[in-house]
Design a protein around this motif. Sequence first.
Motif, PDB file in Angstrom:
ATOM      1  N   ASP A   1      -4.804 -27.220  16.261  1.00  0.00           N
ATOM      2  CA  ASP A   1      -5.551 -26.017  15.910  1.00  0.00           C
ATOM      3  C   ASP A   1      -6.210 -25.355  17.112  1.00  0.00           C
ATOM      4  O   ASP A   1      -6.685 -24.241  17.018  1.00  0.00           O
ATOM      5  CB  ASP A   1      -6.588 -26.297  14.827  1.00  0.00           C
ATOM      6  CG  ASP A   1      -7.670 -27.280  15.267  1.00  0.00           C
ATOM      7  OD1 ASP A   1      -7.442 -28.057  16.207  1.00  0.00           O
ATOM      8  OD2 ASP A   1      -8.761 -27.268  14.649  1.00  0.00           O
ATOM      9  N   ARG A   2      -6.226 -26.017  18.234  1.00  0.00           N
ATOM     10  CA  ARG A   2      -6.811 -25.436  19.448  1.00  0.00           C
ATOM     11  C   ARG A   2      -5.769 -25.148  20.507  1.00  0.00           C
ATOM     12  O   ARG A   2      -6.074 -24.777  21.608  1.00  0.00           O
ATOM     13  CB  ARG A   2      -7.881 -26.364  20.009  1.00  0.00           C
ATOM     14  CG  ARG A   2      -9.080 -26.430  19.091  1.00  0.00           C
ATOM     15  CD  ARG A   2     -10.024 -27.472  19.566  1.00  0.00           C
ATOM     16  NE  ARG A   2      -9.618 -28.720  18.931  1.00  0.00           N
ATOM     17  CZ  ARG A   2     -10.222 -29.864  19.086  1.00  0.00           C
ATOM     18  NH1 ARG A   2     -11.257 -29.954  19.869  1.00  0.00           N
ATOM     19  NH2 ARG A   2      -9.804 -30.939  18.466  1.00  0.00           N
ATOM     20  N   ALA A   3      -4.495 -25.339  20.154  1.00  0.00           N
ATOM     21  CA  ALA A   3      -3.416 -25.134  21.117  1.00  0.00           C
ATOM     22  C   ALA A   3      -3.247 -23.647  21.399  1.00  0.00           C
ATOM     23  O   ALA A   3      -3.521 -22.814  20.544  1.00  0.00           O
ATOM     24  CB  ALA A   3      -2.110 -25.713  20.565  1.00  0.00           C
ATOM     25  N   PRO A   4      -2.782 -23.304  22.601  1.00  0.00           N
ATOM     26  CA  PRO A   4      -2.565 -21.898  22.940  1.00  0.00           C
ATOM     27  C   PRO A   4      -1.430 -21.298  22.133  1.00  0.00           C
ATOM     28  O   PRO A   4      -0.581 -21.959  21.637  1.00  0.00           O
ATOM     29  CB  PRO A   4      -2.222 -21.941  24.421  1.00  0.00           C
ATOM     30  CG  PRO A   4      -1.837 -23.327  24.734  1.00  0.00           C
ATOM     31  CD  PRO A   4      -2.459 -24.191  23.688  1.00  0.00           C
TER      32      PRO A   4
ATOM     33  N   PRO B   1     -10.798 -23.932  28.268  1.00  0.00           N
ATOM     34  CA  PRO B   1     -12.032 -23.236  28.600  1.00  0.00           C
ATOM     35  C   PRO B   1     -12.801 -23.965  29.715  1.00  0.00           C
ATOM     36  O   PRO B   1     -13.377 -23.341  30.597  1.00  0.00           O
ATOM     37  CB  PRO B   1     -12.845 -23.243  27.308  1.00  0.00           C
ATOM     38  CG  PRO B   1     -11.968 -23.768  26.240  1.00  0.00           C
ATOM     39  CD  PRO B   1     -10.762 -24.374  26.884  1.00  0.00           C
ATOM     40  N   ARG B   2     -12.788 -25.295  29.653  1.00  0.00           N
ATOM     41  CA  ARG B   2     -13.411 -26.141  30.681  1.00  0.00           C
ATOM     42  C   ARG B   2     -12.397 -27.229  31.047  1.00  0.00           C
ATOM     43  O   ARG B   2     -12.334 -28.262  30.369  1.00  0.00           O
ATOM     44  CB  ARG B   2     -14.701 -26.757  30.141  1.00  0.00           C
ATOM     45  CG  ARG B   2     -15.767 -25.694  29.868  1.00  0.00           C
ATOM     46  CD  ARG B   2     -16.985 -26.219  29.183  1.00  0.00           C
ATOM     47  NE  ARG B   2     -17.509 -27.434  29.777  1.00  0.00           N
ATOM     48  CZ  ARG B   2     -18.419 -28.196  29.198  1.00  0.00           C
ATOM     49  NH1 ARG B   2     -18.910 -27.872  28.024  1.00  0.00           N
ATOM     50  NH2 ARG B   2     -18.854 -29.275  29.785  1.00  0.00           N
ATOM     51  N   PRO B   3     -11.604 -27.013  32.086  1.00  0.00           N
ATOM     52  CA  PRO B   3     -10.530 -27.948  32.420  1.00  0.00           C
ATOM     53  C   PRO B   3     -10.968 -29.400  32.601  1.00  0.00           C
ATOM     54  O   PRO B   3     -10.200 -30.316  32.315  1.00  0.00           O
ATOM     55  CB  PRO B   3      -9.966 -27.392  33.726  1.00  0.00           C
ATOM     56  CG  PRO B   3     -10.312 -25.952  33.701  1.00  0.00           C
ATOM     57  CD  PRO B   3     -11.633 -25.869  32.983  1.00  0.00           C
TER      58      PRO B   3
ATOM     59  N   MET C   1       2.865 -16.145  27.986  1.00  0.00           N
ATOM     60  CA  MET C   1       2.083 -16.844  26.993  1.00  0.00           C
ATOM     61  C   MET C   1       0.668 -16.257  27.030  1.00  0.00           C
ATOM     62  O   MET C   1       0.188 -15.836  28.076  1.00  0.00           O
ATOM     63  CB  MET C   1       2.080 -18.336  27.338  1.00  0.00           C
ATOM     64  CG  MET C   1       1.079 -19.137  26.571  1.00  0.00           C
ATOM     65  SD  MET C   1       1.115 -20.901  26.905  1.00  0.00           S
ATOM     66  CE  MET C   1       0.530 -20.975  28.568  1.00  0.00           C
ATOM     67  N   HIS C   2       0.010 -16.278  25.856  1.00  0.00           N
ATOM     68  CA  HIS C   2      -1.366 -15.787  25.765  1.00  0.00           C
ATOM     69  C   HIS C   2      -2.297 -16.897  25.289  1.00  0.00           C
ATOM     70  O   HIS C   2      -1.942 -17.667  24.395  1.00  0.00           O
ATOM     71  CB  HIS C   2      -1.446 -14.615  24.795  1.00  0.00           C
ATOM     72  CG  HIS C   2      -0.830 -13.381  25.345  1.00  0.00           C
ATOM     73  ND1 HIS C   2       0.522 -13.150  25.305  1.00  0.00           N
ATOM     74  CD2 HIS C   2      -1.379 -12.335  25.988  1.00  0.00           C
ATOM     75  CE1 HIS C   2       0.778 -11.995  25.874  1.00  0.00           C
ATOM     76  NE2 HIS C   2      -0.355 -11.480  26.305  1.00  0.00           N
ATOM     77  N   VAL C   3      -3.446 -16.960  25.904  1.00  0.00           N
ATOM     78  CA  VAL C   3      -4.476 -17.930  25.538  1.00  0.00           C
ATOM     79  C   VAL C   3      -5.789 -17.167  25.438  1.00  0.00           C
ATOM     80  O   VAL C   3      -6.190 -16.493  26.389  1.00  0.00           O
ATOM     81  CB  VAL C   3      -4.601 -19.061  26.588  1.00  0.00           C
ATOM     82  CG1 VAL C   3      -5.718 -20.020  26.222  1.00  0.00           C
ATOM     83  CG2 VAL C   3      -3.289 -19.800  26.746  1.00  0.00           C
ATOM     84  N   ASP C   4      -6.421 -17.282  24.285  1.00  0.00           N
ATOM     85  CA  ASP C   4      -7.708 -16.608  24.070  1.00  0.00           C
ATOM     86  C   ASP C   4      -7.638 -15.124  24.424  1.00  0.00           C
ATOM     87  O   ASP C   4      -8.545 -14.562  25.039  1.00  0.00           O
ATOM     88  CB  ASP C   4      -8.833 -17.286  24.867  1.00  0.00           C
ATOM     89  CG  ASP C   4      -9.064 -18.723  24.439  1.00  0.00           C
ATOM     90  OD1 ASP C   4      -8.806 -19.044  23.259  1.00  0.00           O
ATOM     91  OD2 ASP C   4      -9.504 -19.518  25.281  1.00  0.00           O
ATOM     92  N   GLY C   5      -6.513 -14.484  24.077  1.00  0.00           N
ATOM     93  CA  GLY C   5      -6.360 -13.056  24.296  1.00  0.00           C
ATOM     94  C   GLY C   5      -6.001 -12.631  25.703  1.00  0.00           C
ATOM     95  O   GLY C   5      -5.891 -11.446  25.994  1.00  0.00           O
TER      96      GLY C   5
ATOM     97  N   ARG D   1      -4.042 -27.360  32.510  1.00  0.00           N
ATOM     98  CA  ARG D   1      -5.419 -27.368  31.998  1.00  0.00           C
ATOM     99  C   ARG D   1      -6.250 -26.271  32.653  1.00  0.00           C
ATOM    100  O   ARG D   1      -7.076 -25.645  32.003  1.00  0.00           O
ATOM    101  CB  ARG D   1      -6.067 -28.727  32.223  1.00  0.00           C
ATOM    102  CG  ARG D   1      -5.577 -29.755  31.236  1.00  0.00           C
ATOM    103  CD  ARG D   1      -6.226 -31.077  31.492  1.00  0.00           C
ATOM    104  NE  ARG D   1      -5.873 -32.030  30.441  1.00  0.00           N
ATOM    105  CZ  ARG D   1      -5.872 -33.327  30.601  1.00  0.00           C
ATOM    106  NH1 ARG D   1      -6.228 -33.859  31.759  1.00  0.00           N
ATOM    107  NH2 ARG D   1      -5.534 -34.113  29.601  1.00  0.00           N
ATOM    108  N   LYS D   2      -6.038 -26.034  33.923  1.00  0.00           N
ATOM    109  CA  LYS D   2      -6.770 -24.963  34.611  1.00  0.00           C
ATOM    110  C   LYS D   2      -6.461 -23.605  33.991  1.00  0.00           C
ATOM    111  O   LYS D   2      -7.284 -22.703  34.022  1.00  0.00           O
ATOM    112  CB  LYS D   2      -6.410 -24.936  36.094  1.00  0.00           C
ATOM    113  CG  LYS D   2      -6.957 -26.092  36.877  1.00  0.00           C
ATOM    114  CD  LYS D   2      -6.512 -25.990  38.327  1.00  0.00           C
ATOM    115  CE  LYS D   2      -6.941 -27.197  39.128  1.00  0.00           C
ATOM    116  NZ  LYS D   2      -6.439 -27.138  40.521  1.00  0.00           N
TER     117      LYS D   2
END
Length: 87
Positions: free
Chosen positions: A84-87, A63-65, A1-5, A58-59
């Motif tokens: 809209d903010r989901a990974p 961005p801020r767990p 999975m990718h989150v924020d690139g 969350r960790k």
Amino acid sequence: MHVDGREVECTPAEFRILEALAARPERVLTRSQLLAHLHGFDRFITERTVDVHVKNLRKKIEPRPGRPVRLCTVYGVGYKLVGDRAP
């Protein structure tokens, strides 16, 4: 999975929780509902175990767990993934 690139690795249990929440963005799932998705992973799993998996997720995805904006708690009910903010 990718989150924020960036690539994020999840345990099988974390992935199952995220999968359940992602299938129903913005919908609150109770700990019991999430526990049902984990059935078979651990014979001694409890609803509090779900909380631990959510904390670990969350960790990895927030961005801020300590101030989650993607995987949110709905107090007294359960958790939801904000679409809209989901990974």
